[in-house]
Design an enzyme around this catalytic site. Sequence first.
Site, PDB file in Angstrom:
ATOM      1  N   ASN A   1     -15.385  -2.156   5.234  1.00  0.00           N
ATOM      2  CA  ASN A   1     -14.464  -2.056   6.360  1.00  0.00           C
ATOM      3  C   ASN A   1     -15.056  -1.132   7.432  1.00  0.00           C
ATOM      4  OD1 ASN A   1     -11.573  -0.084   6.989  1.00  0.00           O
ATOM      5  ND2 ASN A   1     -11.892  -2.093   7.849  1.00  0.00           N
TER       6      ASN A   1
ATOM      7  N   CYS B   1      -6.489   7.641   4.629  1.00  0.00           N
ATOM      8  CA  CYS B   1      -5.890   7.981   5.929  1.00  0.00           C
ATOM      9  C   CYS B   1      -6.392   9.359   6.407  1.00  0.00           C
ATOM     10  CB  CYS B   1      -4.369   7.987   5.815  1.00  0.00           C
ATOM     11  SG  CYS B   1      -3.619   8.457   7.388  1.00  0.00           S
TER      12      CYS B   1
ATOM     13  N   GLN C   1       0.827  -1.202   0.000  1.00  0.00           N
ATOM     14  CA  GLN C   1       0.000   0.000   0.000  1.00  0.00           C
ATOM     15  C   GLN C   1       0.866   1.259   0.000  1.00  0.00           C
ATOM     16  OE1 GLN C   1      -2.204   1.822   3.348  1.00  0.00           O
ATOM     17  NE2 GLN C   1      -4.071   1.214   2.268  1.00  0.00           N
TER      18      GLN C   1
HETATM   19  C1  FMN Z   1      -2.984   1.784  14.330  1.00  0.00           C
HETATM   20  C2  FMN Z   1      -3.672   1.903  12.998  1.00  0.00           C
HETATM   21  C3  FMN Z   1      -2.903   2.072  11.859  1.00  0.00           C
HETATM   22  C4  FMN Z   1      -3.530   2.165  10.609  1.00  0.00           C
HETATM   23  N1  FMN Z   1      -2.747   2.265   9.485  1.00  0.00           N
HETATM   24  C5  FMN Z   1      -3.354   2.212   8.269  1.00  0.00           C
HETATM   25  C6  FMN Z   1      -2.572   2.140   7.067  1.00  0.00           C
HETATM   26  O1  FMN Z   1      -1.332   2.126   7.092  1.00  0.00           O
HETATM   27  N2  FMN Z   1      -3.247   2.092   5.891  1.00  0.00           N
HETATM   28  C7  FMN Z   1      -4.622   2.088   5.814  1.00  0.00           C
HETATM   29  O2  FMN Z   1      -5.188   2.026   4.729  1.00  0.00           O
HETATM   30  N3  FMN Z   1      -5.363   2.138   6.922  1.00  0.00           N
HETATM   31  C8  FMN Z   1      -4.771   2.178   8.138  1.00  0.00           C
HETATM   32  N4  FMN Z   1      -5.538   2.140   9.256  1.00  0.00           N
HETATM   33  C9  FMN Z   1      -7.009   1.990   9.118  1.00  0.00           C
HETATM   34  C10 FMN Z   1      -7.435   0.523   9.148  1.00  0.00           C
HETATM   35  O3  FMN Z   1      -6.890  -0.208   8.079  1.00  0.00           O
HETATM   36  C11 FMN Z   1      -8.951   0.395   9.075  1.00  0.00           C
HETATM   37  O4  FMN Z   1      -9.400   0.976   7.890  1.00  0.00           O
HETATM   38  C12 FMN Z   1      -9.664   1.066  10.257  1.00  0.00           C
HETATM   39  O5  FMN Z   1      -9.025   0.759  11.471  1.00  0.00           O
HETATM   40  C13 FMN Z   1     -11.133   0.648  10.327  1.00  0.00           C
HETATM   41  O6  FMN Z   1     -11.256  -0.744  10.392  1.00  0.00           O
HETATM   42  P1  FMN Z   1     -11.480  -1.534  11.798  1.00  0.00           P
HETATM   43  O7  FMN Z   1     -12.725  -0.948  12.434  1.00  0.00           O
HETATM   44  O8  FMN Z   1     -11.657  -2.965  11.403  1.00  0.00           O
HETATM   45  O9  FMN Z   1     -10.280  -1.272  12.638  1.00  0.00           O
HETATM   46  C14 FMN Z   1      -4.943   2.097  10.513  1.00  0.00           C
HETATM   47  C15 FMN Z   1      -5.705   1.935  11.673  1.00  0.00           C
HETATM   48  C16 FMN Z   1      -5.089   1.840  12.895  1.00  0.00           C
HETATM   49  C17 FMN Z   1      -5.951   1.651  14.128  1.00  0.00           C
END
Ligand code: FMN
Length: 335
Positions: A204, A102, A72
């Site tokens: 997601n 992001c 990514q």
């Molecule tokens: C600590 C952390 C780091 C993340 N880093 C990224 C990342 O590098 N790239 C990305 O697309 N999303 C990133 N996200 C977002 C997650 O991929 C995801 O979209 C978001 O947490 C919602 O999904 P969830 O409710 O299953 O956690 C990050 C989320 C967290 C909590």
Amino acid sequence: MQFKTDVLRSNFPLWLSPMEDVTNPPFRRICKRFGADVLVTEFVPTDAIIRNVKTSLLKFQFSESERPLAIQIYGHLEDAMIEGAKMAAEAKPDFIDINWGCPVKKIANRGAGSGIFRNIPKMIRITEGIVKAVNLPVTVKTRLGWDENSKVIVDVAERLQDTGIMGLSIHGRTRCQLYTDEADWTLIGEVKNNPRMHIPIFGNGDVKTPERALEVKNKYGVDGILIGRATIGNPWIFSEIKHFFKTGEHLLPPSIDERVNVCREHLLACIEWKGESKAIGEMRKHYSTYFRAIPHFKPLRIELLQAKELDHILDLFEKIRMFNSAGADLQSVPM
Ligand SMILES: Cc1cc2nc3c(=O)[nH]c(=O)nc-3n(C[C@H](O)[C@H](O)[C@H](O)COP(=O)(O)O)c2cc1C
């Protein structure tokens, strides 16, 4: 080496959602073992890639056993995004995933990540440029829009599809929501059920249980889901969901012995990957969940979170294990 891109159209793939400082190779391999179908690297900044910044290039690394895997990338500079995507493609992942989601201030305010919602023509231009420039499938991960008044994802999804991307992942929040409120899946469902859409749509946001995974599958018709925070300290979630889909029943939770073994393996592999001090810091976010089943875990948890030496941490793991085999009250475990 064979690219494994069929997974995007396979039977409801479960993605390990990319997370900075979490989805490194050691954790990805563990999640794969427990049933993750698609792995994604942490996001990698294209402005750093094109300057050959070592820490960023290191994030391209993966092992063959991790396929299918996406690298990514993110950024806001058109040329750097395209050059960076080409350099990422040279590492031969199965596909390239573009982060247009992001919400972090310093990233979004520059117009990268979800900041691109303030300039949708640029989002489309860069995405199209990357699709044309790399010899690999490209996917996009994004959000619903910038804020409550601009949830433009239904229209944007069509325009992204026209660029030639092979799949679209949507986190059911706007940029301005960051991680607050509940993820809203209704617009994800609308994108999926838009008759003009033909690429796979992955949902997601806040999937934490097998029941919720089944609910979003049935209710919104998405082609697969990404699971992020619920995997932290809980790589078993993938097998739990798959078992539940198949049988309607819950898997027995992992024993404390298994939890200790997997967490220990995870820590040691992280140390090999990024050195003791960084790995020990990053592992702290996993402990509460790895060991959540343990009664009276609190005093040990505090000690684990404060421990700075590997030997001390390994010692604490063994205390947790002993507690398990004794089946007794934590008070009886020598501290
Ligand atoms: C600590 C952390 C780091 C993340 N880093 C990224 C990342 O590098 N790239 C990305 O697309 N999303 C990133 N996200 C977002 C997650 O991929 C995801 O979209 C978001 O947490 C919602 O999904 P969830 O409710 O299953 O956690 C990050 C989320 C967290 C909590």
